[in-house]
Design a protein around this motif. Structure first.
Motif, short mmCIF file in Angstrom:
data_model
loop_
_atom_site.label_atom_id
_atom_site.label_comp_id
_atom_site.label_asym_id
_atom_site.label_seq_id
_atom_site.Cartn_x
_atom_site.Cartn_y
_atom_site.Cartn_z
N ALA A 167 -15.94 41.53 -79.84
CA ALA A 167 -14.91 41.12 -80.38
C ALA A 167 -13.84 40.76 -79.38
O ALA A 167 -13.22 39.79 -79.28
N ALA A 168 -13.80 41.48 -77.99
CA ALA A 168 -12.81 41.23 -77.12
C ALA A 168 -13.24 40.05 -76.23
O ALA A 168 -12.33 39.53 -75.54
N SER A 169 -14.33 39.64 -76.20
CA SER A 169 -15.05 38.67 -75.41
C SER A 169 -15.23 37.21 -76.10
O SER A 169 -15.53 36.27 -75.70
N GLU A 170 -14.42 37.11 -77.39
CA GLU A 170 -14.49 36.19 -78.22
C GLU A 170 -13.65 34.88 -77.20
O GLU A 170 -12.88 35.25 -76.32
N PRO A 171 -14.13 33.41 -77.46
CA PRO A 171 -13.53 32.47 -76.66
C PRO A 171 -11.96 32.53 -76.75
O PRO A 171 -11.41 32.26 -75.57
N GLY A 172 -11.58 32.75 -77.71
CA GLY A 172 -10.00 33.00 -77.53
C GLY A 172 -9.43 34.36 -77.52
O GLY A 172 -8.08 34.76 -77.78
N GLY A 173 -10.38 35.41 -76.99
CA GLY A 173 -9.72 36.64 -76.83
C GLY A 173 -9.86 37.52 -78.00
O GLY A 173 -10.03 36.96 -79.13
N PRO A 174 -9.39 38.85 -78.06
CA PRO A 174 -9.64 39.71 -79.14
C PRO A 174 -8.59 39.00 -80.23
O PRO A 174 -7.56 38.37 -79.78
N GLY A 175 -8.94 39.17 -81.45
CA GLY A 175 -7.90 38.98 -82.59
C GLY A 175 -6.57 39.76 -82.23
O GLY A 175 -6.70 40.90 -81.68
N PRO A 176 -5.61 39.37 -83.20
CA PRO A 176 -4.18 39.98 -82.83
C PRO A 176 -4.32 41.47 -83.28
O PRO A 176 -3.48 42.25 -82.56
N LYS A 177 -5.10 42.07 -84.12
CA LYS A 177 -5.08 43.38 -84.45
C LYS A 177 -5.64 44.14 -83.54
O LYS A 177 -5.13 45.29 -83.43
N LEU A 178 -6.84 43.78 -83.15
CA LEU A 178 -7.50 44.31 -81.92
C LEU A 178 -6.62 44.35 -80.61
O LEU A 178 -6.61 45.30 -79.93
N GLN A 179 -6.22 43.36 -80.52
CA GLN A 179 -5.03 43.07 -79.31
C GLN A 179 -4.03 43.89 -79.12
O GLN A 179 -3.92 44.75 -78.00
N ARG A 180 -3.44 44.23 -80.42
CA ARG A 180 -2.36 45.33 -80.47
C ARG A 180 -2.86 46.53 -80.31
O ARG A 180 -2.20 47.51 -79.45
N VAL A 181 -4.29 47.11 -80.68
CA VAL A 181 -4.66 48.38 -80.29
C VAL A 181 -4.77 48.54 -78.65
O VAL A 181 -4.53 49.48 -78.22
N PHE A 182 -5.28 47.48 -78.11
CA PHE A 182 -5.48 47.65 -76.46
C PHE A 182 -4.15 47.58 -76.04
O PHE A 182 -3.76 48.35 -74.70
N HIS A 183 -3.03 46.79 -76.47
CA HIS A 183 -1.87 46.69 -75.68
C HIS A 183 -1.19 47.97 -75.97
O HIS A 183 -0.38 48.27 -74.85
N PRO A 216 -15.51 49.66 -91.87
CA PRO A 216 -15.06 48.30 -91.76
C PRO A 216 -13.68 47.99 -91.53
O PRO A 216 -12.68 48.99 -91.81
N MET A 217 -13.42 47.34 -90.50
CA MET A 217 -12.16 46.76 -90.07
C MET A 217 -11.34 45.88 -90.91
O MET A 217 -11.91 45.08 -91.76
N THR A 218 -10.22 45.40 -90.59
CA THR A 218 -9.54 44.32 -91.50
C THR A 218 -9.42 42.97 -90.59
O THR A 218 -8.65 42.09 -90.78
N GLU A 219 -10.12 43.30 -89.38
CA GLU A 219 -10.10 41.81 -88.74
C GLU A 219 -11.42 41.19 -88.65
O GLU A 219 -12.33 41.99 -88.69
N TYR A 220 -11.55 39.94 -88.26
CA TYR A 220 -12.75 39.14 -88.41
C TYR A 220 -13.19 38.39 -87.01
O TYR A 220 -12.10 38.13 -86.31
N THR A 225 -17.36 36.72 -89.54
CA THR A 225 -17.99 38.23 -89.61
C THR A 225 -16.92 39.08 -89.55
O THR A 225 -16.18 39.22 -88.51
N ARG A 226 -16.92 40.02 -90.51
CA ARG A 226 -16.06 41.17 -90.46
C ARG A 226 -16.58 42.11 -89.51
O ARG A 226 -17.55 42.34 -89.10
#
Length: 239
Positions: A167-183, A216-220, A225-226
């Motif tokens: 999820a973190a290595s997606e072309p656009g980077g991690p989604g906003p919800k996962l990004q906030r976890v790391f942030h 299950p998470m709330t990000e895709y 894919t969830r």
């Protein structure tokens, strides 16, 4: 050991910057995918007439569901901001919420004295706790269930790291919800697979049932894919 100031601050800042919107937190899944199937597994071994305590309740989504299955449901969380979210979302409903540091032994004992032996629901708390604090977190479970309560504990397995890395290595980077976890410096899937059973045994907890599952998470992912994180669940009894 109490949690570090950094850990406490990270969680407080995360919840302060999280809106009340349903599913805004990446783990804020619909109870139909979490607390509902989990409570069904727990109720094979647990008396619904007892209180259930949701440890690490966050904004209380799962706690509110548990209040429909048990005589009394209380959610506790380290973060004051999370508890405020939970109380606001409960809107006067039957679920109760309090701030509690699970590593504060006296506070945990005081809660047990108030509620007696209770059931515990704990979803993905040990794996992201600081390593030195994990024995105290598991000891809190043992204290709160005593001899008559039962616990449902579900924790991420090492396979979750692979999913999160993808999820973190997606072309656009991690989604906003996962990004906030790391942030906010939160560290999901940080515990080794053999650590959880060892900690449970060291706390005097007996495994009544266990199995593999996914949280299950709330990000895709970009392909739709969830994000489902591999996990293992345990139904536990005290000494």
């Amino acid at each position: 050991m109490n949690v570090s100031d950094d850990y406490r601050t990270n969680w407080e800042s995360y919840w302060k910057e999280t809106s009340d919107a349903r599913g805004e937190a990446i783990w804020d899944s619909d109870p139909a995918l979490s607390a509902e199937p989990h409570s069904a597994l727990l109720l094979r071994h647990a008396d619904p007439a007892r209180t259930i305590i949701d440890l690490g309740c966050g904004n209380g989504t799962q706690t509110r569901f548990l209040a429909t299955r048990f005589a009394r449901a209380m959610g506790v969380d380290l973060s004051h901001a999370a508890v405020e979210h939970a109380r606001h979302a409960a809107d006067g409903g039957p679920a109760e919420f309090e701030q509690l540091d699970l590593t504060d032994t006296e506070a945990v004992h005081a809660l047990h004295r108030r509620l007696g032996d209770s059931h515990v629901y704990m979803r993905a708390v040990i794996h992201q706790s600081e390593p030195a604090a994990r024995p105290a977190v598991v000891a809190a479970v043992a204290r709160l269930i005593g001899t008559e309560g039962r616990a449902f504990v579900v924790e991420l397995t090492a396979g979750s790291r692979d999913v999160l890395r993808r999820a973190a290595s997606e072309p656009g980077g991690p989604g906003p919800k996962l990004q906030r976890v790391f942030h906010h410096g939160l560290k999901p899937a940080d515990a080794a697979d053999d650590e959880i059973p060892r900690l449970l045994a060291e706390a005097g907890l007996t495994v009544l049932a266990d199995g593999e599952t996914a949280l299950p998470m709330t990000e895709y992912l970009a392909d739709g894919t969830r994000i489902d994180l591999p996990a293992r669940w345990f139904v536990l009894a005290g000494a």
